[in-house]
Design a protein around this motif. Structure first.
Motif, mmCIF file in Angstrom:
data_model
loop_
_atom_site.group_PDB
_atom_site.id
_atom_site.type_symbol
_atom_site.label_atom_id
_atom_site.label_comp_id
_atom_site.label_asym_id
_atom_site.label_seq_id
_atom_site.Cartn_x
_atom_site.Cartn_y
_atom_site.Cartn_z
ATOM 1 N N VAL A 1 0.848 -1.200 0.000
ATOM 2 C CA VAL A 1 0.000 0.000 0.000
ATOM 3 C C VAL A 1 0.880 1.245 0.000
ATOM 4 C CG1 VAL A 1 -1.707 1.303 1.320
ATOM 5 C CG2 VAL A 1 -1.930 -1.176 1.111
ATOM 6 N N ALA A 2 1.939 1.244 0.790
ATOM 7 C CA ALA A 2 2.832 2.402 0.863
ATOM 8 C C ALA A 2 3.417 2.729 -0.507
ATOM 9 C CB ALA A 2 3.940 2.154 1.876
ATOM 10 N N GLU A 3 3.865 1.718 -1.221
ATOM 11 C CA GLU A 3 4.413 1.915 -2.561
ATOM 12 C C GLU A 3 3.352 2.487 -3.500
ATOM 13 O OE1 GLU A 3 6.260 -0.744 -6.250
ATOM 14 O OE2 GLU A 3 5.709 -1.743 -4.386
ATOM 15 N N ALA A 4 2.140 1.962 -3.428
ATOM 16 C CA ALA A 4 1.057 2.420 -4.304
ATOM 17 C C ALA A 4 0.673 3.861 -4.015
ATOM 18 C CB ALA A 4 -0.157 1.511 -4.142
ATOM 19 N N VAL A 5 0.578 4.215 -2.741
ATOM 20 C CA VAL A 5 0.191 5.578 -2.372
ATOM 21 C C VAL A 5 1.247 6.574 -2.839
ATOM 22 C CG1 VAL A 5 -0.179 7.120 -0.398
ATOM 23 C CG2 VAL A 5 -1.309 4.896 -0.482
ATOM 24 N N THR A 6 2.507 6.213 -2.708
ATOM 25 C CA THR A 6 3.589 7.100 -3.123
ATOM 26 C C THR A 6 3.661 7.234 -4.642
ATOM 27 O OG1 THR A 6 4.872 6.540 -1.164
ATOM 28 C CG2 THR A 6 6.088 7.461 -3.016
ATOM 29 N N ALA A 7 3.600 6.136 -5.350
ATOM 30 C CA ALA A 7 3.804 6.148 -6.800
ATOM 31 C C ALA A 7 2.539 6.476 -7.598
ATOM 32 C CB ALA A 7 4.354 4.794 -7.254
ATOM 33 N N PHE A 8 1.386 6.031 -7.134
ATOM 34 C CA PHE A 8 0.143 6.159 -7.905
ATOM 35 C C PHE A 8 -0.719 7.329 -7.418
ATOM 36 C CE2 PHE A 8 -4.264 4.502 -8.864
ATOM 37 C CZ PHE A 8 -4.162 4.549 -10.246
ATOM 38 N N THR A 9 -0.527 7.757 -6.200
ATOM 39 C CA THR A 9 -1.303 8.830 -5.545
ATOM 40 C C THR A 9 -2.810 8.710 -5.808
ATOM 41 O OG1 THR A 9 -0.875 10.397 -7.349
ATOM 42 C CG2 THR A 9 0.600 10.482 -5.449
ATOM 43 N N PRO A 10 -3.416 7.640 -5.272
ATOM 44 C CA PRO A 10 -4.843 7.421 -5.528
ATOM 45 C C PRO A 10 -5.722 8.472 -4.852
ATOM 46 C CG PRO A 10 -4.082 5.929 -3.839
ATOM 47 C CD PRO A 10 -2.865 6.642 -4.362
ATOM 48 N N GLU A 11 -6.853 8.706 -5.474
ATOM 49 C CA GLU A 11 -7.855 9.604 -4.909
ATOM 50 C C GLU A 11 -9.001 8.816 -4.288
ATOM 51 O OE1 GLU A 11 -8.037 13.110 -8.009
ATOM 52 O OE2 GLU A 11 -7.687 11.149 -8.960
ATOM 53 N N TYR A 12 -9.003 7.520 -4.536
ATOM 54 C CA TYR A 12 -10.093 6.645 -4.116
ATOM 55 C C TYR A 12 -9.479 5.288 -3.844
ATOM 56 C CZ TYR A 12 -14.684 4.327 -4.642
ATOM 57 O OH TYR A 12 -15.829 3.627 -4.439
ATOM 58 N N VAL A 13 -9.850 4.647 -2.743
ATOM 59 C CA VAL A 13 -9.291 3.338 -2.397
ATOM 60 C C VAL A 13 -10.414 2.362 -2.081
ATOM 61 C CG1 VAL A 13 -7.828 2.062 -0.776
ATOM 62 C CG2 VAL A 13 -7.182 4.376 -1.476
ATOM 63 N N VAL A 14 -10.295 1.173 -2.632
ATOM 64 C CA VAL A 14 -11.224 0.075 -2.342
ATOM 65 C C VAL A 14 -10.432 -1.014 -1.631
ATOM 66 C CG1 VAL A 14 -12.685 -1.732 -3.327
ATOM 67 C CG2 VAL A 14 -12.630 0.537 -4.389
ATOM 68 N N VAL A 15 -10.876 -1.402 -0.441
ATOM 69 C CA VAL A 15 -10.262 -2.530 0.263
ATOM 70 C C VAL A 15 -11.085 -3.750 -0.086
ATOM 71 C CG1 VAL A 15 -9.633 -3.522 2.484
ATOM 72 C CG2 VAL A 15 -9.415 -1.050 2.105
ATOM 73 N N SER A 16 -10.483 -4.639 -0.866
ATOM 74 C CA SER A 16 -11.195 -5.819 -1.359
ATOM 75 C C SER A 16 -10.395 -7.068 -1.041
ATOM 76 C CB SER A 16 -11.433 -5.671 -2.865
ATOM 77 O OG SER A 16 -12.221 -6.734 -3.336
ATOM 78 N N THR A 17 -10.139 -7.247 0.241
ATOM 79 C CA THR A 17 -9.438 -8.437 0.720
ATOM 80 C C THR A 17 -10.409 -9.215 1.601
ATOM 81 O OG1 THR A 17 -8.637 -7.243 2.670
ATOM 82 C CG2 THR A 17 -7.200 -7.256 0.714
ATOM 83 N N GLU A 18 -9.991 -10.386 2.023
ATOM 84 C CA GLU A 18 -10.806 -11.133 2.977
ATOM 85 C C GLU A 18 -11.004 -10.267 4.212
ATOM 86 O OE1 GLU A 18 -9.057 -14.907 3.835
ATOM 87 O OE2 GLU A 18 -8.667 -15.307 1.733
ATOM 88 N N THR A 19 -12.175 -10.289 4.798
ATOM 89 C CA THR A 19 -12.509 -9.430 5.927
ATOM 90 C C THR A 19 -11.452 -9.504 7.034
ATOM 91 O OG1 THR A 19 -14.849 -9.700 5.430
ATOM 92 C CG2 THR A 19 -14.295 -8.851 7.603
ATOM 93 N N ALA A 20 -10.969 -10.672 7.320
ATOM 94 C CA ALA A 20 -9.973 -10.839 8.389
ATOM 95 C C ALA A 20 -8.666 -10.104 8.083
ATOM 96 C CB ALA A 20 -9.690 -12.315 8.606
ATOM 97 N N ALA A 21 -8.412 -9.790 6.807
ATOM 98 C CA ALA A 21 -7.163 -9.139 6.408
ATOM 99 C C ALA A 21 -7.315 -7.629 6.229
ATOM 100 C CB ALA A 21 -6.667 -9.767 5.106
ATOM 101 N N HIS A 22 -8.471 -7.057 6.475
ATOM 102 C CA HIS A 22 -8.681 -5.636 6.217
ATOM 103 C C HIS A 22 -7.738 -4.731 6.993
ATOM 104 C CE1 HIS A 22 -12.991 -5.641 4.371
ATOM 105 N NE2 HIS A 22 -12.129 -6.367 3.679
ATOM 106 N N GLY A 23 -7.351 -5.098 8.169
ATOM 107 C CA GLY A 23 -6.475 -4.248 8.979
ATOM 108 C C GLY A 23 -5.003 -4.442 8.725
ATOM 109 N N GLN A 24 -4.634 -5.363 7.875
ATOM 110 C CA GLN A 24 -3.209 -5.672 7.665
ATOM 111 C C GLN A 24 -2.560 -4.721 6.718
ATOM 112 O OE1 GLN A 24 -3.046 -9.814 6.618
ATOM 113 N NE2 GLN A 24 -3.692 -10.448 8.651
#
Length: 67
Positions: free
Chosen positions: A44-67
């Motif tokens: 996520v850190a790499e993506a935020v720095t390089a891609f600079t998203p304006e919108y984020v979708v968390v689409s992982t297994e529910t148990a992994a949302h906080g990771q």
């Protein structure tokens, strides 16, 4: 054009990408998969720095949302 970052590239993440792309948004993923045509990032850190998203979708297994 809005830059949308999707964390997770399972069936739900791919569906989100399809919908967002269809609406004209630029899409990238945080995933270990290497079979996608969209840009992808290992962390996520790499993506935020390089891609600079304006919108984020968390689409992982529910148990992994906080990771």
């Amino acid at each position: 054009m809005t830059r949308a970052l999707i964390i997770g590239a399972g069936p739900s993440g791919i569906r989100h990408a399809s919908v967002l792309s269809g609406l004209g948004h630029e899409v990238a993923f945080v995933t270990a998969r290497n079979d996608l045509s969209e840009p992808r990032f290992a962390t996520v850190a790499e993506a935020v720095t390089a891609f600079t998203p304006e919108y984020v979708v968390v689409s992982t297994e529910t148990a992994a949302h906080g990771q």
